[in-house]
Design a protein around this motif. Structure first.
Motif, PDB file in Angstrom:
ATOM      1  N   UNK A   9       0.841  -1.193   0.000  1.00 34.54           N
ATOM      2  CA  UNK A   9       0.000   0.000   0.000  1.00 34.54           C
ATOM      3  C   UNK A   9       0.882   1.250   0.000  1.00 34.54           C
ATOM      4  N   UNK A  10       0.505   2.252  -0.805  1.00 34.60           N
ATOM      5  CA  UNK A  10       1.110   3.576  -0.735  1.00 34.60           C
ATOM      6  C   UNK A  10       0.061   4.616  -1.118  1.00 34.60           C
ATOM      7  N   UNK A  11       0.375   5.884  -0.844  1.00 37.66           N
ATOM      8  CA  UNK A  11      -0.610   6.951  -1.031  1.00 37.66           C
ATOM      9  C   UNK A  11      -0.908   7.238  -2.501  1.00 37.66           C
ATOM     10  N   UNK A  12      -0.070   6.841  -3.401  1.00 30.29           N
ATOM     11  CA  UNK A  12      -0.276   7.097  -4.820  1.00 30.29           C
ATOM     12  C   UNK A  12      -1.120   6.003  -5.474  1.00 30.29           C
ATOM     13  N   UNK A  13      -0.761   4.767  -5.207  1.00 30.27           N
ATOM     14  CA  UNK A  13      -1.453   3.648  -5.856  1.00 30.27           C
ATOM     15  C   UNK A  13      -2.615   3.120  -5.043  1.00 30.27           C
ATOM     16  N   UNK A  14      -2.630   3.416  -3.752  1.00 37.70           N
ATOM     17  CA  UNK A  14      -3.613   2.791  -2.880  1.00 37.70           C
ATOM     18  C   UNK A  14      -3.221   1.353  -2.629  1.00 37.70           C
ATOM     19  N   UNK A  15      -4.174   0.457  -2.654  1.00 36.11           N
ATOM     20  CA  UNK A  15      -3.874  -0.968  -2.516  1.00 36.11           C
ATOM     21  C   UNK A  15      -3.248  -1.462  -3.827  1.00 36.11           C
ATOM     22  N   UNK A  16      -2.081  -2.018  -3.705  1.00 37.65           N
ATOM     23  CA  UNK A  16      -1.361  -2.494  -4.886  1.00 37.65           C
ATOM     24  C   UNK A  16      -1.308  -4.016  -4.862  1.00 37.65           C
ATOM     25  N   UNK A  17      -1.691  -4.632  -5.968  1.00 31.91           N
ATOM     26  CA  UNK A  17      -1.652  -6.081  -6.119  1.00 31.91           C
ATOM     27  C   UNK A  17      -0.681  -6.418  -7.249  1.00 31.91           C
TER      28      UNK A  17
END
Length: 825
Positions: free
Chosen positions: A460-468
Motif C-alpha cells: 500500500x502507498x498513497x499514490x497507488x492505494x492498494x497495490x496487487x
C-alpha cells in the motif's frame, strides 16, 4: 526441482566456513566415569581399547566418547588412586557405558609440596615460542593429496518424530539411522559427498592451487559445489591465535595469550610414532567467552602439536550451533609436523531437544611433500579462486573410488547414496520440498516457472492505494542459458497497470559472461538504497513511518553486458533509457531565463561503464545463480556515466563519476567491522532528479546502506563523499556481565555521514521540492544497538547529530528506534 541443491549447498558453505577393500563398521561408546562412593565425576580418567593405543580421557564433567573401526572386545578405564577396570563391549554398534571407579589405597612416602609453576604452563610457553616454526605457514612450499568426505544428518530422531503423519510414506529411510558417539543423539543421514584433490602451495610468490580430480555428491551434479567440498574452504589452523567458527573468532587453546582465557592441566605422557608427547587438557576461565574445552598432545622436543580435540562450550555465543567438535592428528614428515587427519562434527539446532542436523567433515592427507620443486606449469590456467575442477571429476567409476579413497566407507555410508536417490522419487517428498522452498525463497516452484515473490503480492502507498502484484521467473528446468522474469501490478487508487519484463542470457559460467535486457513501467522511489524495503514490499507498508507522497513513474529500457576477468576483476556496460514522471507532491521545476517552468517528464539516455575489483572473492553458483561469499580484501568499484542528448528523445548531455571502497574485516577479539566510502560528482547542469538524492529511510526497518533518520528527498547534491561504518562487538562486553551474558546479546555501533555540495549552476537551475535541501555542512547520525535478541532481532537507538532545526524542516526526527531481522551465527 532446485531446492535440494540450495539446501545442501548452504550446509556445505556453513561447514566451510568448516580404497574400499571391504565394508567396515564403527564401534561407538560414550558414557560417564564417576567415583563409586561419592558419585562425583572423575576428570582426566584414561579410557582406552585394551591392547591398543586408541583412547581418550574424560572431560571436566567425567564424560567421554570414543569411536573406532578396529576395536578390541574390552575397554580399559584407569585413574591414579583408583583400581583399573576392564569392561566387555559389543563391537560395531553404539553403546553407552557408564563406569564407576573404586578407590584403592596407596602407600606413599612423605611428600613435600612446594609452591611452583604449573608444569602445563611451562609446556604451553614452549608451544607458543615454537609456533612459527611448527605452523605450516613457515614452509616455502608443499603439496599433498587430500580426501574430503562430508555428511549431513537429521538428528534427535525419536519415535514421536518417526510416527508423524508427514513421514507415512518415508518409513523405509529410518532403516539407515545411527547414533552419534559425541552427543548420544540418534540421526538419519540425508546427504553425503566425497572429493579427491591435489593441492599445491607456494609461499613466495604467494600461489596456491587445488585440482579436484574426483567428486561424488548424492543428488547433485555441480562443479561449483564440488569446490566447496575441497581443501581450500575448510581449514582449522590451531596454530593461529583465533580460529574462525562460522564467521566468529574463537580463541585458540595455544594462542599467544591463551593463559588469559584458559586453565591448563598436565594429565599424561606417552610415545606416539616413537615421539615422546605430553597430554594437556584445557578449559575456559569464563565459559561465555569465545573459547573451547578439550585436550591436545604435544611433542616434548619440537613442541609441535601431535593430536588435538577442541569442543565449543555449551554457553558459547553462537546461534543455531549447539555443539562442535574438531579432532586433528599430525604426522612427522621430513622434520616437520603436517596435518594428517581432521574430523569435524557440528550440531546445528535451534534448541537441544528439537530436531536439527549434524554436519560432518572428515579430511585426510596423503603423499605429503615438503618444499617440492613445483614447476610453473602447475599454476598455469589458475582461475581466480585457485581451483580447477577436471571435466571428468563427476564421472569416476566405483572401481576408481574403491582404490582412491583414503578410508573405506561403512555400509551405512554406502547406502546413503541409494537412499537419497530413492527418497527424491517419492511424490509426496517433492510436495514437501515445494512448500519449504516457497517459505524460504518467497517463490512457488511449479516446475519450469517460479511464481512470486509473495511478500510483494500486496502493498500500500498513497499514490497507488492498494497495490496487487503477480509475477514470476524461470529457472534451470526451463533453460540453463536463458532466464526470464516479469510481473504485472495494479493500483486500486490510481487505477493503472504497471509491469516489468526481463531476459538474461549466460554465455559462459566460468568467466560469468552474460547479457540481459529489461523493460519496466512502474512506480519508483528516488533516493532509496537498493538494500531498503521497496515500496511494493508488504513489510515496507507495515513498517513505514511517513506517507509515500514523493513517488515517480519510471519507464525504463535497460541493456547490460558483463564479463569477469581474473582475480576478481569484472566489467559491466549498461545502456539505459529512462522517462521519469512526477507523482504526488513531486514537481520537476527548472529555471529558464529566470522563469520557473514545470517539466512534465525528464528523458535520459545513459552509457554506464562499471569496473569492480574484489580480489579473491568467492562465489557459490547454484542453478546458474551466483551468490558472493565475500572476500577478506577491500572491494573497489568505479562507475563512469555518460548521458547523451537526442537519443530516442533524451534531453541532456552530461558526465558522472562514482567511486566506492568497502571492506569487511575482523578486529580480534573486539568483533568485526564494515565500512563503505562512496564519492561522486555530476559535472553538468541537470534537473535535481538527475543529481545525487541521498538515500533516506522512511520506515522503522533498519537499513545498513541508508541514513535511517534522513527523509526521502531531504538532501540533494551534485558532488559528495559519504561514509558508513558499523562495528559488531559480538558480545565482547555483554559476555562479561553476569546477567546479560546468559541472554547472548551482542553490541553494535554505527556511524554514518555525508559531506556534499551543490554547485551554483545546479543550485540556480532547479527548484527543489518541499522539504529538500542542499548540504552546507556535514550530515551525520550515530547509533548503538543490540543484536541477537531472541537470536534474530536487532534493535538500534539512533541519534541525528546535525540539521536539527525544525524551523527549516518540521519533519526532522532527532532520535529514532529501528528494528531489523538478522539470521546470523
Amino acid at each position: 526441482m532446485t531446492f535440494n541443491k540450495y539446501i545442501r549447498s548452504l550446509i556445505i558453505i556453513l561447514l566451510g566456513l568448516v580404497s574400499l577393500n571391504g565394508i567396515s563398521q564403527s564401534t561407538k561408546i560414550r558414557g560417564n566415569v564417576i567415583d563409586k562412593e561419592t558419585r562425583e565425576p572423575i576428570a582426566y580418567a584414561s579410557v582406552i581399547f585394551k591392547g591398543t593405543k586408541i583412547g581418550t580421557v574424560t572431560d571436566f564433567d567425567g564424560i567421554y566418547f570414543i569411536e573406532t573401526r578396529t576395536p578390541t572386545d574390552s575397554l580399559s578405564v584407569s585413574y591414579l588412586g583408583y583400581k583399573t577396570i576392564n569392561i566387555k563391549i559389543k563391537k560395531n554398534i553404539f553403546q553407552t557405558q557408564d563406569i564407576e571407579l573404586e578407590r584403592q589405597g596407596i602407600s606413599l612416602q612423605e611428600v613435600k609440596i612446594l609452591p611452583g609453576e604449573n608444569p602445563a604452563h611451562k609446556i604451553l610457553r614452549n608451544i607458543i615460542a615454537n609456533k612459527k616454526l611448527n605452523s605450516p605457514t613457515k614452509l616455502n612450499s608443499y603439496q599433498y593429496e587430500v580426501y574430503n568426505k562430508m555428511e549431513v544428518d537429521i538428528n534427535n530422531v525419536d519415535d514421536d518424530f518417526k510416527n508423524k503423519k508427514v513421514f507415512k510414506h518415508f518409513q523405509f529411510v529410518f532403516d539407515y539411522m545411527d547414533t552419534s558417539v559425541v552427543s548420544g543423539k540418534s540421526f538419519l543421514p540425508v546427504f553425503i559427498s566425497e572429493t579427491l584433490s591435489d593441492y599445491y602451495f607456494n609461499k613466495n610468490p604467494k600461489r596456491e592451487k587445488e585440482v579436484i580430480k574426483a567428486s561424488k555428491i548424492s543428488g547433485i551434479e555441480n562443479e561449483s559445489i564440488s569446490q566447496f567440498t575441497g581443501e581450500m574452504y575448510q581449514n582449522v589452523n590451531i596454530y593461529k591465535n583465533y580460529i574462525s567458527v562460522f564467521g566468529k573468532s574463537f580463541i585458540s587453546p595455544i594462542a599467544s595469550f591463551g593463559l588469559m582465557y584458559y586453565k591448563y592441566y598436565l594429565v599424561d605422557s606417552a610415545f606416539f610414532d616413537n615421539k615422546w608427547c605430553y597430554q594437556l587438557t584445557f578449559k575456559p576461565k569464563n565459559i561465555h567467552e569465545p573459547t573451547f574445552s578439550g585436550d591436545f598432545w604435544v611433542n616434548d622436543t619440537s613442541f609441535a602439536i601431535k593430536k588435538s580435540k577442541i569442543r565449543l562450550t555449551k554457553e558459547a555465543n553462537l546461534n543455531f550451533v549447539t555443539d562442535m567438535v574438531d579432532e586433528q592428528e599430525f604426522v612427522f614428515v621430513d622434520n616437520f609436523w603436517m596435518l594428517k587427519r581432521d574430523e569435524l562434527l557440528v550440531d546445528f539446532n535451534v534448541a537441544d531437544k528439537t530436531v536439527g542436523f549434524f554436519g560432518r567433515k572428515t579430511t585426510s592427507y596423503r603423499n605429503i611433500v615438503i618444499n617440492p620443486e613445483i614447476i610453473d606449469t602447475v599454476y598455469k590456467g589458475l582461475g581466480k579462486e585457485g581451483i580447477v575442477t577436471l571435466e571428468d571429476s563427476q564421472e569416476k567409476t566405483s572401481e576408481y573410488w574403491n582404490n582412491a579413497r583414503h578410508d573405506s566407507l561403512s555400509e551405512r555410508e554406502l547406502n546413503i547414496y541409494h537412499m537419497i536417490d530413492t527418497i527424491q522419487e517419492v511424490p509426496i517428498f517433492k510436495t514437501y520440498v515445494e512448500i519449504i522452498y516457497t517459505i524460504f525463497s518467497g517463490y512457488w516452484d511449479i516446475g519450469k516457472v517460479q511464481l512470486g515473490q509473495y511478500v510483494k503480492t500486496f502493498s500500500y502507498n498513497q499514490i497507488e492505494g492498494n497495490r496487487f502484484r503477480f509475477g514470476g521467473k524461470t529457472d534451470t528446468d526451463f533453460s540453463e542459458k536463458i532466464f526470464l522474469d516479469g510481473y504485472l501490478a495494479y493500483g486500486t487508487l490510481d487505477k493503472r497497470f504497471k509491469y516489468h519484463f526481463g531476459a538474461k542470457y549466460i554465455f559462459d559460467t566460468k568467466r560469468y559472461l552474460w547479457t540481459s535486457f529489461s523493460y519496466k513501467n512502474d512506480v519508483e522511489q528516488l533516493g532509496q538504497s537498493p538494500n531498503s524495503l521497496s515500496t511494493d514490499n508488504f513489510l515496507g507498508s507495515v513498517f513505514k513511518r511517513d506517507v509515500d507522497d514523493k513517488l515517480n513513474n519510471v519507464i525504463e529500457y535497460n541493456y547490460k553486458f558483463e564479463s569477469e576477468w581474473k582475480f576478481g576483476l569484472s566489467n559491466r556496460i549498461e545502456l539505459i533509457h529512462r522517462e521519469l514522471y512526477p507523482l504526488g507532491d513531486v514537481n520537476f521545476m527548472i529555471y529558464e531565463n529566470a522563469i520557473p517552468i514545470a517539466q512534465n517528464n525528464i528523458t535520459t539516455f545513459e552509457i554506464v561503464l562499471n569496473t569492480r575489483f574484489a580480489y579473491n572473492e568467492k562465489f557459490l553458483e547454484i542453478s546458474k545463480i551466483r551468490t558472493s561469499l565475500g572476500t577478506k580484501f577491500p572491494v573497489l568499484e568505479l562507475n563512469l556515466i555518460k548521458g547523451i542528448n537526442n537519443v530516442l528523445g533524451s534531453e541532456y548531455d552530461y558526465h558522472k563519476i562514482y567511486v566506492s571502497y568497502k571492506h569487511h574485516f575482523k578486529i580480534n577479539p573486539l568483533g568485526t567491522s564494515d565500512y563503505n566510502i562512496v564519492a561522486g560528482k555530476v559535472f553538468n547542469k541537470l534537473p535535481y532528479p538527475l543529481l545525487e538524492i541521498h538515500a533516506g529511510n522512511q520506515t522503522y526497518w533498519y537499513d545498513d546502506m541508508s541514513f535511517n533518520l534522513m527523509n526521502y528527498y531531504e538532501f540533494i547534491s551534485d558532488e559528495f563523499i559519504s561514509f558508513l561504518y558499523t562495528h559488531h562487538f559480538e558480545g565482547f562486553f555483554f559476555n562479561k556481565v553476569p546477567l546479560l551474558k546468559k541472554l547472548k546479546w551482542r553490541e553494535v555501533i554505527a556511524v554514518k555521514g555525508v559531506l556534499g555540495n551543490m554547485t551554483e549552476k545546479n543550485a540556480s537551475y532547479s527548484i527543489l521540492p518541499d522539504g529538500a535541501h542542499t548540504l552546507n555542512k556535514p550530515y551525520y547520525e550515530g547509533g548503538v544497538g543490540i543484536e541477537n535478541i531472541f537470536t534474530v532481532f536487532r534493535v538500534d537507538a539512533l541519534w541525528r547529530l546535525s540539521y536539527l532545526d525544525k524551523s527549516n524542516n518540521p519533519n526532522v526526527s532527532p532520535f529514532g528506534i529501528r528494528v531489523k531481522v538478522n539470521f546470523n551465527f
